[in-house]
Design an enzyme around this catalytic site. Structure first.
Site, short mmCIF file in Angstrom:
data_model
loop_
_atom_site.label_atom_id
_atom_site.label_comp_id
_atom_site.label_asym_id
_atom_site.label_seq_id
_atom_site.Cartn_x
_atom_site.Cartn_y
_atom_site.Cartn_z
N ASP A 39 18.28 33.15 22.63
CA ASP A 39 19.30 34.03 22.07
C ASP A 39 20.38 34.36 23.09
O ASP A 39 21.21 35.23 22.86
CB ASP A 39 18.69 35.31 21.51
N ARG A 98 38.29 44.36 43.15
CA ARG A 98 39.68 44.81 43.06
C ARG A 98 39.82 46.08 42.22
O ARG A 98 40.84 46.74 42.24
CB ARG A 98 40.55 43.69 42.49
N LYS A 195 57.84 42.27 47.40
CA LYS A 195 58.68 42.22 46.20
C LYS A 195 59.73 43.34 46.34
O LYS A 195 59.40 44.46 46.70
CB LYS A 195 57.86 42.44 44.93
N ASP A 223 45.25 35.69 53.00
CA ASP A 223 44.88 36.54 51.88
C ASP A 223 43.35 36.54 51.79
O ASP A 223 42.71 35.63 52.33
CB ASP A 223 45.49 36.05 50.56
N GLY A 230 49.62 32.89 41.96
CA GLY A 230 51.03 33.25 41.74
C GLY A 230 51.66 33.84 42.99
O GLY A 230 52.70 33.39 43.46
#
Lengths: 318, 298
Positions: A39, A98, A195, A223, A230
């Site tokens: 299941d 995050r 940005k 990072d 992106g």
């Protein structure tokens, strides 16, 4: 409960490859107790005897995140009930990391829910690798060690014998990580891509700006994780327009959602180095730009030190 | 009072709200490409009694995680109380260790749910009546039996069948609701290793067998139990068979298996959302919305 000196390694379905690599280095068998009922419910059946043994459960909680977290919780519970002396949850990639604060109003702190659930299921200790933010360790009153993938990635970077290096952060949140790498890579200076809307009210565009000089430099973007790619691709392409000699990316966790690989392949990124904290699919392994470095030696050493009680930070944290 | 729904059974949640003359309160459940969920409650809940409706059938892990996050979000946003309605409680069958090295999955779920701050739980037709003892918070057990009894009365004559010995308490309860309707049980044997089901014995007074049988169970998963029981009943002379099961857990093969079986009609409730692909001609869905609304409306 006192231990008899032996330890056992368990792994779920998230990254058995990494677990087996670690087991090989430590010369310890790795048990895979997870299967699925008809299941769809998860089923756990630990076969080796765990009585008075320390148990390390290796399970990055990568996609499908919710399933892998539940597998981990059930393995912890089963290990405790089998009379293990100590249960260590080894989570090379910590899903929901995050969601570590209330970024918006009326949201849960999902990472805290996970951490609490791990402890309630019976985890005595947590070991993570490059968790998104170290403050999360405070969510629970249990020992939580966080080590860094830079230990594994540095030797690979040094092979390229780069000079004139500028270490860059692809967004404002990455500065701390970037400075960490800057020290160990021996770079000239730092750069930060941000940005414009981060510093201007009423600006909704995606226009980028940069602090730092990258002209004729070998840029290394840092990072902790690459998800949709992106941010990193936009930052790399922007840096390219500013006259960088080369652009490389170094990141610990390769999530690579959606068309991330395509984006990377078509970008100004010359090379991307990531680790195997998350099991990589064929598309990633086939990409000419992506190099996967294994964190098995790092994790195996960390596990060995947790077992013997030696310092984790000495020489493992650069 | 505010009623929120997770993504597992919105239609039922909506019906419950309707009965109480409320709208479902807005909540955003954003799914990231890697499967992580981001919950945001989109209405003020300070000092409110909040209800969360989330059934934990497949995909069970996703549904439980969503539920934990919703409760955590509501509590952090100042809700006075959070009542969770879990019509079908996933992992309820793993409520103890069957063989060495297993987990007690239900315990893990219950502790996780309680630590997020849920104050009360409402469930339907549990597999074992001992399950509420695992919880520290109050658990209300509702049952679809009265709804089934109402439907069975439409036919009048017949006898009840429990497709395994584990359902005796249930069948006796239903018999009492139907003024002592006759009942028998079929004996099910399941090989723990292969999962193969065999039903070839009747427990009870064989003279009670009439032409019309009502098989009653708490859930239908693979459907094999029902199909085997129906075969045995037909061998004993039964001509009409109706099945009543609270939870339509339905594996992929179950709809076809039931449609092609000797069963005439299958009644289930909407405790588990049955998508169109799993619906079949013999299937009828009865709603438990009124029951849930009645319980939380108090």
């Amino acid at each position: 409960m006192p231990s008899n000196g032996e330890f056992v390694i368990l792994t779920g379905r998230s990254n058995p490859k990494l677990a087996h690599s670690i087991g090989k280095i430590l010369d310890v068998a790795v048990d895979e107790p997870i299967s699925i009922f008809s299941d769809g419910e998860i089923r756990v059946r630990i076969k080796p005897n765990l009585r008075r043994r320390m148990v390390f459960i290796i399970q990055p909680t990568s996609t499908p995140v919710n399933d892998h977290i539940m597998e981990l919780l059930f393995m912890i519970d089963a290990a405790k009930r089998a009379s293990s002396s100590e249960v260590v949850a080894v989570i090379p990639y910590y899903g929901y990391g995050r969601q570590d604060r209330k970024e918006l109003s009326r949201v849960p702190i999902s990472s805290s829910v996970i951490a609490t659930a791990l402890v309630n299921a019976g985890a005595d200790r947590i070991l993570t690798l490059d968790i998104h933010s170290e403050q999360q360790e405070g969510f629970i009153p249990k020992p939580w060690d966080n080590i860094y993938g830079s230990y594994s990635i540095l030797p690979e970077m040094q092979k390229r014998q780069l000079t004139n290096i500028v270490v860059a952060a692809p967004d404002k949140g990455g500065m701390l990580r970037a400075t960490g790498y800057a020290r160990i890579l021996g770079c000239d200076s730092l750069a930060l891509v941000y940005k414009k809307r981060d510093i201007m009210l009423n600006n909704v565009s995606n226009t980028l700006a940069m602090i730092g000089n990258v002209k004729d430099k070998n840029v290394v973007l840092i990072d902790d994780m690459i998800d949709t790619a992106g941010t990193i691709v936009n930052a790399a392409n922007y840096i390219h327009t500013k006259g960088a000699k080369s652009i490389r990316v170094v990141a610990t966790h390769g999530i690579f959602s959606g068309d991330a690989i395509q984006k990377i392949n078509n970008s100004a990124i010359e090379e991307m180095i990531i680790t195997d904290t998350i099991m990589q699919r064929q598309e990633v392994l086939n990409s000419p730009k992506i190099k996967v470095v294994s964190v098995a030696p790092l994790l195996a050493e960390a596990i060995r030190r947790i077992k013997t009680g030696e310092s984790l930070s000495k020489d493992l944290i650069l | 009072m505010k009623i929120f729904s997770g993504s597992s059974n919105k239609p039922l949640a909506k019906k419950v709200a309707e009965v109480l003359n409320l709208d479902l309160s807005p909540i955003e459940i954003f799914v990231f490409p890697d499967g992580e969920r981001r919950i945001q409650i989109q209405e003020r809940v300070v000092d409110e009694d909040c209800i969360v409706v989330q059934t934990t059938a497949t995909p069970v892990d996703q549904n439980y995680m969503e539920l934990f996050f919703i409760v955590d979000g509501l509590k952090r946003s100042g809700a006075k109380s959070v009542t969770v309605v879990i019509p079908y409680l996933g992992y309820q069958r793993q409520d103890h260790i069957f063989r060495d090295g297993e987990a007690v999955s239900l315990d893990v779920i219950v502790h996780a749910l309680e630590s997020t701050g849920a104050d009360k739980v409402i469930v339907f037709d549990l597999h074992s009546i001992k399950i509420p003892e695992v919880f520290k918070i109050p658990v209300t057990q509702l049952s679809a039996l009265p709804i089934f009894a109402e439907k069975i009365r439409e036919w009048g004559d017949g006898f009840l069948v429990s497709p395994d010995m584990g359902g005796l308490r249930r069948i006796k309860e239903l018999s009492a609701l139907l003024d002592g309707m006759d009942w028998i049980a079929t004996v099910k044997d399941r090989d723990l290793n292969t999962g193969h089901i065999v039903i070839n014995k009747i427990e009870g007074d064989v003279s009670k067998i009439k032409k019309r049988a009502f098989i009653v169970d708490d859930m239908i998963a693979s459907g094999k139990t029902i199909v085997e029981a129906a075969k045995l009943l037909c061998e004993k002379g039964v001509e009409e068979i109706f099945v009543f099961a609270t939870h339509a857990v339905f594996t992929k093969e179950a709809p076809k298996l039931l449609e092609n079986s000797l069963v005439d009609k299958v009644f289930v409730t909407d405790s588990v959302f049955v998508p169109e692909e799993k619906q079949f001609y013999k299937l009828l869905i009865l709603s438990v919305a009124e029951m849930v609304a009645g319980e939380i409306g108090q």
